[in-house]
Design an enzyme around this catalytic site. Structure first.
Site, PDB file in Angstrom:
ATOM      1  N   SER A 175      36.467  -8.753   8.743  1.00  0.00           N
ATOM      2  CA  SER A 175      36.060  -7.684   7.824  1.00  0.00           C
ATOM      3  C   SER A 175      36.182  -6.272   8.406  1.00  0.00           C
ATOM      4  O   SER A 175      36.638  -5.365   7.706  1.00  0.00           O
ATOM      5  CB  SER A 175      34.637  -7.932   7.309  1.00  0.00           C
ATOM      6  N   LYS A 211      23.758 -15.090   1.208  1.00  0.00           N
ATOM      7  CA  LYS A 211      24.148 -14.546  -0.095  1.00  0.00           C
ATOM      8  C   LYS A 211      23.115 -14.840  -1.192  1.00  0.00           C
ATOM      9  O   LYS A 211      22.993 -14.088  -2.148  1.00  0.00           O
ATOM     10  CB  LYS A 211      25.528 -15.079  -0.509  1.00  0.00           C
ATOM     11  N   GLY A 267      42.130 -18.539   2.375  1.00  0.00           N
ATOM     12  CA  GLY A 267      41.215 -17.600   1.730  1.00  0.00           C
ATOM     13  C   GLY A 267      41.430 -16.122   2.011  1.00  0.00           C
ATOM     14  O   GLY A 267      40.635 -15.299   1.547  1.00  0.00           O
ATOM     15  N   ASP A 307      24.758  -7.809 -13.349  1.00  0.00           N
ATOM     16  CA  ASP A 307      24.729  -8.982 -14.235  1.00  0.00           C
ATOM     17  C   ASP A 307      25.512 -10.142 -13.625  1.00  0.00           C
ATOM     18  O   ASP A 307      25.073 -11.289 -13.666  1.00  0.00           O
ATOM     19  CB  ASP A 307      25.328  -8.624 -15.602  1.00  0.00           C
ATOM     20  N   GLY A 333      26.556 -20.319  -1.145  1.00  0.00           N
ATOM     21  CA  GLY A 333      26.743 -19.102  -1.942  1.00  0.00           C
ATOM     22  C   GLY A 333      28.164 -18.968  -2.462  1.00  0.00           C
ATOM     23  O   GLY A 333      28.381 -18.634  -3.640  1.00  0.00           O
ATOM     24  N   ALA A 334      29.140 -19.236  -1.625  1.00  0.00           N
ATOM     25  CA  ALA A 334      30.538 -19.093  -2.060  1.00  0.00           C
ATOM     26  C   ALA A 334      30.850 -20.102  -3.148  1.00  0.00           C
ATOM     27  O   ALA A 334      31.581 -19.809  -4.097  1.00  0.00           O
ATOM     28  CB  ALA A 334      31.477 -19.279  -0.869  1.00  0.00           C
ATOM     29  N   ASN A 347      26.988 -10.415  -2.495  1.00  0.00           N
ATOM     30  CA  ASN A 347      27.746 -10.218  -1.245  1.00  0.00           C
ATOM     31  C   ASN A 347      27.935  -8.745  -0.899  1.00  0.00           C
ATOM     32  O   ASN A 347      28.528  -8.422   0.121  1.00  0.00           O
ATOM     33  CB  ASN A 347      29.110 -10.920  -1.305  1.00  0.00           C
ATOM     34  N   THR A 352      27.205 -12.178   4.183  1.00  0.00           N
ATOM     35  CA  THR A 352      27.944 -13.435   4.264  1.00  0.00           C
ATOM     36  C   THR A 352      27.017 -14.587   4.678  1.00  0.00           C
ATOM     37  O   THR A 352      25.788 -14.418   4.716  1.00  0.00           O
ATOM     38  CB  THR A 352      29.188 -13.290   5.187  1.00  0.00           C
TER      39      THR A 352
END
Ligand SMILES: Nc1ncnc2c1ncn2[C@@H]1O[C@H](COP(=O)(O)OP(=O)(O)O)[C@@H](O)[C@H]1O
Ligand SMILES: O=C(O)C1=C[C@@H](OP(=O)(O)O)[C@@H](O)[C@H](O)C1
Ligand SMILES: [Mg+2]
Length: 396
Positions: free
Chosen positions: A16, A57, A215, A69, A121-122, A78, A53
């Site tokens: 990142s 999350k 990814g 929303d 979370g993902a 995230n 991450t």
């Protein structure tokens, strides 16, 4: 400009900071934190916002003052922005990131039975996108859920497989959460893992000529949207592809294959020097590991022992990123080495006329005619490589 941070439990593998440096001129720090430290970290005013991450999350939802929303519907945040009045607002940019990934890989989930591996979370984000894009059925496989790895055979008819688990992620390269041979109806594979660039799951799908993607495009696309929130400005979508290209060119290994004596070591060193990269020679690693020269290893321990150590050294080098790696000419003799090389590598075939090849110190080159060796190996050199370089011109 305020600085920004990535919050997670373990962040050593993260791309990142590199990606955010492509989107704006702001500081972006890795903030490893334990769960009980999250609240205090989010309150630190020197940060204008955060990415969140694994595994926080879901946790951060209750620590935000407002939630978009989309993030609320998914149940996963995230991106967090601190507004002028100090309030924390949570967003989910993974949603658009996953849509971008599916489109980039040309994987259409409409009307498909989709299997999602993992329930973190993902996974929640993936499930929401798949439903919104018209998947006919979505099955979640988790270790302890109703659908799990013990009874996964109920869903061997799945058409799209999405991995959201860390199985196969660095440093656990080479592992896969499922055996693709079991999924006869499979029409596409998505792995959210981006390190390695191609996981075993993705390589297995590619070997079956199925559409498949890792990814990285999702990571970059979600970062672009987060960066828009951080900087409060629009960034064009084409910047996503530019950033992906730059991240790939900075992280993928350049791996040299080709006949013994063709110039892999010579050119590898030169390429590494010019690119400012670290150079690794698999033959040198073997010699150092064994404390013997290559002719001695062949003589005392035999070729199959040499090949075993060669694969071990190759594994050690190829899980890393950003290297230039010269292999030995026989690396293509073992099929097992293909995935190891391909996971993070751009593969370059160094070609040199057979009559110019150096044979000194190369036991196999001395024990068989080079044209016979070339016949045996040329199809593999061609299939394994992404492109070739001719090295027939004499160099100093
Ligand atoms: N283009 C070239 N011009 C002159 N010498 C070369 C050239 N390419 C390779 N060599 C020489 O050939 C020998 C074998 O090269 P090397 O890089 O060790 O090959 P490999 O690693 O592919 O076995 C070395 O002595 C190297 O300097
Ligand atoms: O082609 C081969 O089978 C071999 C090539 C050599 O490396 P180079 O290609 O660097 O000469 C070395 O690994 C060993 O002698 C076996
Ligand atoms: Mg060499």
């Amino acid at each position: 400009m305020k600085k920004f941070g990535l919050i997670g439990e373990k962040l050593g593998h993260s791309y990142s900071p590199l990606i955010h440096s492509k989107f704006g001129d702001y500081e972006y720090e890795l903030c490893e934190a334990k769960e009980e430290e999250l609240e205090a970290l989010l309150k630190k005013e020197e940060y204008g916002g955060f990415n969140i991450t694994i595994p926080y999350k879901k946790t951060v939802l209750k620590l935000c003052d407002e939630i978009s929303d989309t993030a609320r519907a998914i149940g996963s945040v995230n991106t967090i922005i601190r507004s002028e009045d100090g309030k924390l607002k949570g967003y989910n940019t993974d949603y658009d990131g996953f849509i971008y990934l599916l489109k980039a890989a040309k994987i259409d989930v409409k009307g498909m039975k989709c299997m999602v591996l993992g329930s973190g979370g993902a996974s929640l984000t993936v499930q929401t996108v798949l439903a919104d894009m018209g998947a006919s059925e979505i099955v979640i496989i988790s270790r302890k859920g109703e659908n799990n790895y013990e009874n996964i055979n109920r869903h061997f008819d799945s058409e799209i497989i999405v991995n959201t688990t860390p199985v196969g992620m660095y440093p656990g390269n080479g592992r896969t959460p499922v055996n693709l041979d079991d999924f006869k109806n499979c029409r596409g594979v998505v792995d959210l893992i981006y390190n390695p660039n191609k996981t075993k799951l993705v390589l297995d799908a590619m070997a079956k000529s199925l559409p498949a993607t890792g990814g990285l495009a999702m990571l970059v696309a979600q970062a672009k949207e987060s960066s828009e929130f951080f900087q409060n400005k629009k960034i064009e979508d084409e910047e996503i592809e530019n950033a992906i290209d730059e991240v790939r060119s900075e992280t993928l290994n350049a791996i040299l294959i080709g006949m013994p004596g063709a110039g892999k070591t010579l050119l590898g060193k030169e390429i590494a020097d010019r690119m400012g990269r670290e150079f690794v020679d698999i033959d040198d690693m073997i010699v150092e590991h064994e404390g013997m020269s290559i002719p001695e290893i062949f003589e005392k321990k035999g070729e199959s022992y040499f090949r075993k150590v060669e694969t071990e050294m190759l594994e050690q080098a190829c899980v890393k990123t950003g290297l230039v790696i010269a292999t030995g000419g026989g690396i293509v003799k073992k099929k097992l080495n293909y995935n190891i090389i391909k996971q993070n590598g751009v593969v370059i075939w160094i070609k040199r006329d057979l009559d110019k090849l150096e044979t000194d110190g190369r036991p196999l080159s001395q024990s068989m005619p080079l044209d016979q060796m070339y016949e045996e190996r040329k199809d593999a050199y061609s299939y394994w490589s992404d492109f070739f370089i001719n090295n027939n011109e004499e160099r100093e």
